[in-house]
Design an enzyme around this catalytic site. Structure first.
Site, PDB file in Angstrom:
ATOM      1  N   ASP A  70       0.838  -1.199   0.000  1.00 54.90           N
ATOM      2  CA  ASP A  70       0.000   0.000   0.000  1.00 54.90           C
ATOM      3  C   ASP A  70       0.875   1.252   0.000  1.00 54.90           C
ATOM      4  O   ASP A  70       1.972   1.265   0.584  1.00 54.90           O
ATOM      5  CB  ASP A  70      -0.897   0.034   1.243  1.00 54.90           C
ATOM      6  CG  ASP A  70      -1.904  -1.107   1.261  1.00 54.90           C
ATOM      7  OD1 ASP A  70      -2.154  -1.698   0.193  1.00 54.90           O
ATOM      8  OD2 ASP A  70      -2.438  -1.409   2.355  1.00 54.90           O
ATOM      9  N   ARG A  71       0.382   2.298  -0.612  1.00 55.98           N
ATOM     10  CA  ARG A  71       1.157   3.529  -0.748  1.00 55.98           C
ATOM     11  C   ARG A  71       1.692   4.092   0.577  1.00 55.98           C
ATOM     12  O   ARG A  71       2.846   4.507   0.646  1.00 55.98           O
ATOM     13  CB  ARG A  71       0.313   4.591  -1.478  1.00 55.98           C
ATOM     14  CG  ARG A  71       1.091   5.849  -1.799  1.00 55.98           C
ATOM     15  CD  ARG A  71       0.416   6.713  -2.833  1.00 55.98           C
ATOM     16  NE  ARG A  71       1.359   7.709  -3.328  1.00 55.98           N
ATOM     17  CZ  ARG A  71       1.188   8.443  -4.406  1.00 55.98           C
ATOM     18  NH1 ARG A  71       0.092   8.326  -5.124  1.00 55.98           N
ATOM     19  NH2 ARG A  71       2.103   9.317  -4.792  1.00 55.98           N
TER      20      ARG A  71
END
Length: 234
Positions: A70-71
């Site tokens: 995830d970012r």
């Protein structure tokens, strides 16, 4: 893997392992692994530029994306440098033969210092969020993780997590479900964001059998340079 072995280039890329077939980097918070609708430069392009520059490669550089993070999370991301290795690495992950260990900082410690969490997660594409259920519902997928409380700080606790399945936002969702949302994770119930918009979830360690050489590879990603993460390491 010692910090002395980490290489950096102009993009501040941290390479923690590299051979002819594989490159493993320590992702920073905010980096996206692959291109998306934001149009921001993905980590895959940064790695391609690094390879092109390091080896003076003409033309396009091959790079296969093996898995994602995830970012807002940090830590280990592996890419394939050859088309020979990519399907083998994909198979390694799909057959759960790559052991991934995560570290997460939470404000509220789980009631049990060690446990296995089993839920059924359903993703809502509209808000890019998963919801955990105690039993199977239509469109849900079974999610299993094991956590262990490994350190108690003044205001936070450090959990070590082993994933048995790889679902959308699995660690974030399942920890939130037991009342222990990850530090900085507003989406899953933490009360305030981290200053750099990260969440305190780090892909710490990866162990697997090299698909070509058959050697055991065991890499550890250094923690973000942050006072609370530093306290976790000390």
């Amino acid at each position: 893997m010692s910090k002395e072995k980490i290489h950096s280039n102009r993009s501040n890329l941290q390479v923690i392992y590299e051979d002819n077939h594989i490159i493993i980097v320590n992702k920073r918070a905010g980096d996206i692994v692959q291109g998306d609708k934001t149009g921001d430069q993905p980590l895959s392009d940064v790695v391609k530029d690094y390879i092109k520059e390091k080896y003076n490669k003409p033309g396009n550089v091959y790079l296969g994306v093996v898995h994602r993070l995830d970012r807002p999370t940090t830590g280990i991301v592996m890419f394939s440098k050859t088309s020979k290795a990519l399907p083998r690495l994909n198979k390694l992950f799909s057959e759960k033969k790559a052991n991934k260990t995560y570290w997460a900082i939470v404000k509220i410690s789980p009631k049990k210092p060690k446990d296995t969490l089993i839920n059924w997660l359903k993703k809502n594409p509209k808000n890019n969020k998963s919801t955990a259920y105690s039993s199977e519902i239509d469109g849900s997928k079974k999610a299993i993780l094991h956590y262990n409380l490994i350190k108690v700080l003044d205001n936070y606790s450090l959990l070590e997590i082993e994933l048995e399945t790889g679902r959308h936002h699995q660690i974030r969702c399942q920890l939130s479900c037991i009342g222990s949302p990850i530090k900085g994770d507003l989406k899953y119930g933490f009360n305030r964001s981290n200053k750099d918009a990260s969440i305190s979830l780090h892909a710490r360690r990866l162990q697997f059998l090299h698909p070509v050489s058959k050697e055991t590879i065991d890499v550890t990603a250094p923690l973000p340079d942050d006072p609370i993460w530093n306290a976790c390491e000390n």
